[in-house]
Design a protein around this motif. Structure first.
Motif, short mmCIF file in Angstrom:
data_model
loop_
_atom_site.label_atom_id
_atom_site.label_comp_id
_atom_site.label_asym_id
_atom_site.label_seq_id
_atom_site.Cartn_x
_atom_site.Cartn_y
_atom_site.Cartn_z
N LEU A 207 1.42 -0.88 0.35
CA LEU A 207 0.03 0.59 0.28
C LEU A 207 0.76 0.78 0.10
N THR A 208 1.85 1.56 0.61
CA THR A 208 2.55 2.18 0.98
C THR A 208 4.45 2.38 1.70
N PHE A 209 4.49 3.11 0.99
CA PHE A 209 6.52 2.48 0.79
C PHE A 209 7.31 3.94 1.94
N ALA A 210 8.23 3.68 2.30
CA ALA A 210 9.40 4.05 2.69
C ALA A 210 10.32 3.75 3.22
N ALA A 211 11.52 4.79 2.80
CA ALA A 211 13.21 4.27 3.00
C ALA A 211 14.15 5.23 3.41
N THR A 212 15.30 4.83 3.87
CA THR A 212 16.13 5.21 4.51
C THR A 212 17.34 4.83 3.90
N LEU A 213 18.54 5.51 4.13
CA LEU A 213 19.64 5.65 3.32
C LEU A 213 20.87 5.46 4.71
N PHE A 217 23.76 1.26 2.65
CA PHE A 217 22.47 0.68 2.55
C PHE A 217 21.34 1.46 2.61
N ILE A 218 20.94 0.72 1.32
CA ILE A 218 19.04 1.71 1.71
C ILE A 218 18.09 0.49 2.78
N THR A 219 17.60 0.62 3.12
CA THR A 219 16.27 -0.12 3.83
C THR A 219 14.49 0.37 3.48
N VAL A 220 14.29 -0.58 2.75
CA VAL A 220 12.88 0.01 2.45
C VAL A 220 11.89 -0.90 3.74
N ILE A 221 10.44 0.23 3.61
CA ILE A 221 9.55 -0.39 4.52
C ILE A 221 8.52 -0.26 3.86
N HIS A 228 1.26 -6.30 6.85
CA HIS A 228 2.57 -7.04 7.38
C HIS A 228 2.98 -6.10 7.78
N VAL A 229 3.85 -5.23 8.12
CA VAL A 229 4.75 -4.26 7.68
C VAL A 229 6.48 -5.39 7.51
N TYR A 230 7.07 -4.99 6.27
CA TYR A 230 7.71 -5.58 6.11
C TYR A 230 8.86 -4.48 5.74
N GLU A 231 9.85 -5.55 6.39
CA GLU A 231 11.31 -4.20 5.93
C GLU A 231 12.78 -5.20 3.99
N ILE A 232 12.83 -3.97 3.65
CA ILE A 232 13.35 -5.00 2.24
C ILE A 232 14.29 -4.36 2.51
N GLY A 233 15.33 -4.98 2.07
CA GLY A 233 17.22 -4.58 1.76
C GLY A 233 17.44 -4.45 0.79
N VAL A 234 17.48 -3.36 0.47
CA VAL A 234 18.34 -2.91 -1.21
C VAL A 234 19.36 -2.89 -1.69
N PRO A 235 19.91 -4.09 -2.13
CA PRO A 235 21.44 -3.93 -2.94
C PRO A 235 22.08 -2.26 -3.36
N PHE A 236 23.42 -1.91 -3.00
CA PHE A 236 23.50 -0.42 -3.60
C PHE A 236 24.41 -1.05 -4.15
N HIS A 237 24.26 -2.32 -5.59
CA HIS A 237 25.90 -2.69 -6.43
C HIS A 237 25.13 -3.20 -7.66
N THR A 241 24.33 -11.15 -11.87
CA THR A 241 24.08 -11.56 -12.53
C THR A 241 22.55 -10.92 -13.84
N GLU A 242 22.58 -12.00 -15.07
CA GLU A 242 21.18 -10.99 -15.44
C GLU A 242 19.94 -11.55 -15.52
N GLY A 243 18.85 -11.28 -15.58
CA GLY A 243 17.39 -11.49 -15.53
C GLY A 243 17.16 -10.51 -14.44
N GLN A 244 15.57 -11.06 -14.42
CA GLN A 244 15.23 -11.23 -12.83
C GLN A 244 15.85 -11.16 -11.39
N HIS A 245 15.70 -9.83 -11.02
CA HIS A 245 15.95 -10.32 -9.51
C HIS A 245 15.33 -9.72 -8.09
N PHE A 246 15.11 -10.44 -7.16
CA PHE A 246 13.16 -10.59 -6.54
C PHE A 246 14.27 -10.21 -5.09
N LEU A 247 13.78 -9.09 -4.46
CA LEU A 247 14.00 -8.65 -3.32
C LEU A 247 13.53 -9.19 -1.63
N PRO A 248 14.46 -10.09 -1.63
CA PRO A 248 13.66 -10.36 0.24
C PRO A 248 13.46 -9.63 0.69
#
Length: 719
Positions: A207-213, A217-221, A228-237, A241-248
């Protein structure tokens, strides 16, 4: 521990075409001072507010037919404001500009999604196709080609600019057919990364997002529709490999709320969430909540009964929520995150640590002997012992205040009166006036919740304690008007120095509307009227030779000298009678002596009916005549209005209802008397000005210091 502070309304929201407000297009920081707020409505207007003063500093509107499509932002480098209307037209102006049609205008080649501006960074323009341009580079060539970065069919749902030191990153999230994608653009390296957000099911959507740096290191909540409120870690590099990359995703909180709408990050361990408050006994109502993500505990909650548009912003320690038809400002505080604080046990731990533990045990206590005072450490100074005693005293007072507020909300009325009587008789509590305001607020809240609960004696004691003001308990006077307790209304008007003009007029209407039968049952303080209104309403004739404030009550229309004026006095006027009873007069006096501003009082006076205006004018005219009978400008008695207050209220009433009063047949005689009153005042002040001029001339004259002998006659002539 996180808490909400006292909320207030910043402004009303402009209604949309359907009658509702439709939310707000955007709320941004309006300057280098965090107390400035830039509000963009879903229409044509941008307004700059001073939050602490609750007033607008400037407002700008595009012309009819144009619509603002991008929230306005403040350019911290140049001190200018930037917005976009009709998707492509860029406008830039300064605070002293009035007409947006005369400010800088540039038409771009692509539709703009958002403009992001932060302190110490250049404004960044994000287009609907995902491309970005710094504002200066875009102004150099407004018609430059803007390519599409995101895939066809994707729509940008959220974006944010993050700054950590010299690192500036733009992160935005796009959606296409239920799939969600995260784009990360490093503005320093001009690189773009794309990731996918993993979803458990199609029914559970973010529904909505918020992020910090922090530390590169980027963290998206993210708040999902499942609660549920999830914390999503976004790699900064860049991925290897090529193709789709899912964020845990890692779960932070499972909210017990049926629906949630907005989320903002307050600090490292606290988030504010706007959602629905569910109760089995009643229907769901929206509320604002602060959750501790580290210990997964609810820290603070606030109900929003008038509903919201699902929007939430956070700037400078304040939360901004469109609530009903107004924009509500709710300050907050977030303390250190600890398990004790999250469980509400921090105070008990502090108290246990502050308790004095004897270093030598008293064995007589264990053996059943006589108890002796415990021995203490020999090197403990008197200063330390005194400090510990003061700490214990303050803690005991805190506990007693908490117990008092609890009893006020829950105990029987008789017990509440006993507790409050003891509290009011003790003035040793720190911040006594603050505690008195909290007690009064709790009392008023219980009176509203329980109509049969009304401790009138305690409320009188609270008002007469001189510790209350209108701002400390704003709902008190409204409750008293609802209960028709005019005696307490009179006390509040006499004691409170900050009664708003709207509340003053509400009290005035209540005094003028209350029936005589109901008024007879009310005990009113008559000290302000007992000295000039006779109880039996029988008054003796006035002597014909009395001169009122230096002038006669019936001056001739033509000018004349003093000798002719005294000879041509009119016959004595009929006996003065008060148009209202003593109790109503005392209540009206309480209204007349309140402090006010003419600018804010005048619009509310227009709500009075013609009969109410006539009655009040007649009473003011009676007060003027009674005040004119004595040498002075103040009526006898306590809390009685003076001549200036009487004249000011007459002028305000006539300004507010001049046309109505002129058209009323019963007002002709009163207007004629008021006309004579004005002429007499002009005549009086004219004569006083002449006397003042003569005295000034006397003061300026220089007399020669010479010996005139034992006897001399000196003649001073004024030309």
């Amino acid at each position: 521990m996180a808490t909400f502070l006292a909320e207030f309304s910043l402004c009303g929201l402009v209604p949309g075409p359907g009658g509702d407000t439709g939310g707000v297009l955007g709320v941004e920081q309006g300057g280098n001072d965090t107390d400035l707020l830039l509000l963009t409505d879903r229409g044509r207007t941008v307004t700059l507010y001073k939050v602490s003063d609750q007033k607008p500093l400037g407002s700008w509107t595009v012309k009819q037919g144009q619509t603002i499509t991008c929230p306005a932002v403040f350019n911290f480098a140049t001190g200018e404001y930037v917005t976009v209307h009709d998707n492509k037209v860029l406008r830039i102006w300064k605070e002293d500009d009035v007409n947006l049609e005369k400010v800088f205008k540039a038409t771009l080649s692509a539709d703009v999604c958002r403009i992001h501006s932060l302190p110490k960074t250049e404004p960044l323009v994000l287009f609907n196709g995902g491309a970005t341009r710094f504002l200066d580079a875009l102004l150099a060539a407004p018609q430059q080609e803007i390519p599409d970065i995101i895939s066809p069919g994707e729509v940008i749902r959220w974006s944010q600019v993050l700054v950590d030191g010299k690192q500036t990153v733009l992160i935005f999230i796009a959606e296409r057919d239920g799939d969600w994608f995260v784009y990360v653009q490093n503005l320093n390296l001009n690189s773009l990364l794309k990731y996918n957000i993993h979803q458990e099911s199609e029914a559970c959507v973010p529904l909505t997002f918020a992020a910090t740096l922090q530390h590169k290191f980027i963290t998206v909540i993210s708040l999902f529709s499942s609660g549920h409120v999830y914390e999503i870690g976004v790699p900064f590099h860049r991925p290897e490999t090529e193709g789709q990359h899912f964020l845990p995703k890692s779960p932070l909180i499972k909210l017990p709320l049926p629906s949630n709408t907005a989320l903002v990050i307050l600090d490292k361990t606290h988030v504010a969430i706007l959602g629905s408050l569910h109760s089995e006994q009643s229907a769901s109502k929206e509320g604002l909540f602060i959750w501790n993500t580290k210990f997964q505990t609810l820290q603070a909650s606030k109900e929003l009964p008038q509903g919201t548009s699902g929007q939430l912003w956070c700037y400078g320690g304040k939360l901004y929520v469109p609530h009903g038809k107004v924009l509500t400002v709710t300050p907050y505080q977030c303390g250190p995150s600890s398990l004790a604080a999250s469980l509400g046990k921090l105070k008990d731990i502090q108290q246990s640590e502050s308790e004095e533990v004897p270093s030598v045990l008293n064995w007589n206590t264990f053996l059943g002997g006589e108890s002796e005072p415990p021995l203490t450490v020999k090197n403990e100074t008197k200063k330390n012992r005194s400090a510990k005693k003061n700490v214990d005293k303050v803690e005991r007072q805190d506990v007693s205040i908490g117990k008092l507020l609890f009893n006020v909300k829950n105990a029987y009325p008789s017990h509440v009166e006993e507790e409050l009587t003891c509290f009011l008789s003790s003035h040793t509590t720190p911040d006594y006036h603050v505690m008195t305001g909290k007690v009064a607020t709790a009392l008023v809240a219980r009176c509203k919740a329980q109509p049969h609960f009304y401790p009138r004696g305690v409320l009188i004691q609270l008002v007469q304690s001189n510790q209350l003001s209108y701002s400390s308990c704003p709902d008190l006077i409204a409750l008293l008007l609802e209960k028709e307790d005019m005696h307490l209304v009179q006390l509040c008007l006499q004691q409170f120095p900050d009664v708003p003009e709207a509340v003053t007029c509400s009290c005035l209407k209540a005094v003028l509307c209350i029936g005589d039968a109901a008024l007879e049952k009310v005990a009113v303080d008559l000290e302000s009227v007992i000295c000039y209104i006779d109880v039996d309403s029988e008054q003796t004739d006035k002597p014909a030779d009395i001169v009122q404030n230096g002038f006669s009550p019936a001056l001739l229309e033509e000018d004349s000298c003093d000798g002719q004026l005294i000879q041509k006095l009119c016959p004595p006027e009929p006996i003065l009678t008060c148009p209202v009873g003593m109790k109503r007069a005392a209540l009206l006096n309480a209204v007349l002596i309140t402090k006010y501003s003419e600018t804010f009082l005048l619009p509310h006076l227009k709500d009075l009916s013609a009969q109410q205006v006539m009655l009040l004018l007649q009473y003011l005219h009676y007060l003027y005549l009674k005040c004119s009978e004595i040498v002075g400008t103040t009526l006898p008695g306590v809390n009685a209005p003076n001549m200036n207050q009487i004249i000011d209220w007459m002028s305000l009433l006539l300004d507010a209802h001049f046309t109505v009063v002129v058209m009323l047949p019963e007002a002709k005689g009163l207007l004629a008397n008021l006309h004579k009153f004005v002429r007499s005042q002009v005549k009086l002040y004219s004569e006083l000005n002449k006397i003042e001029g003569s005295l000034l001339e006397l003061q300026k004259m220089k007399r020669q210091k010479e010996d005139r002998g034992l006897y001399s006659i000196e003649i001073l002539e004024f030309v």
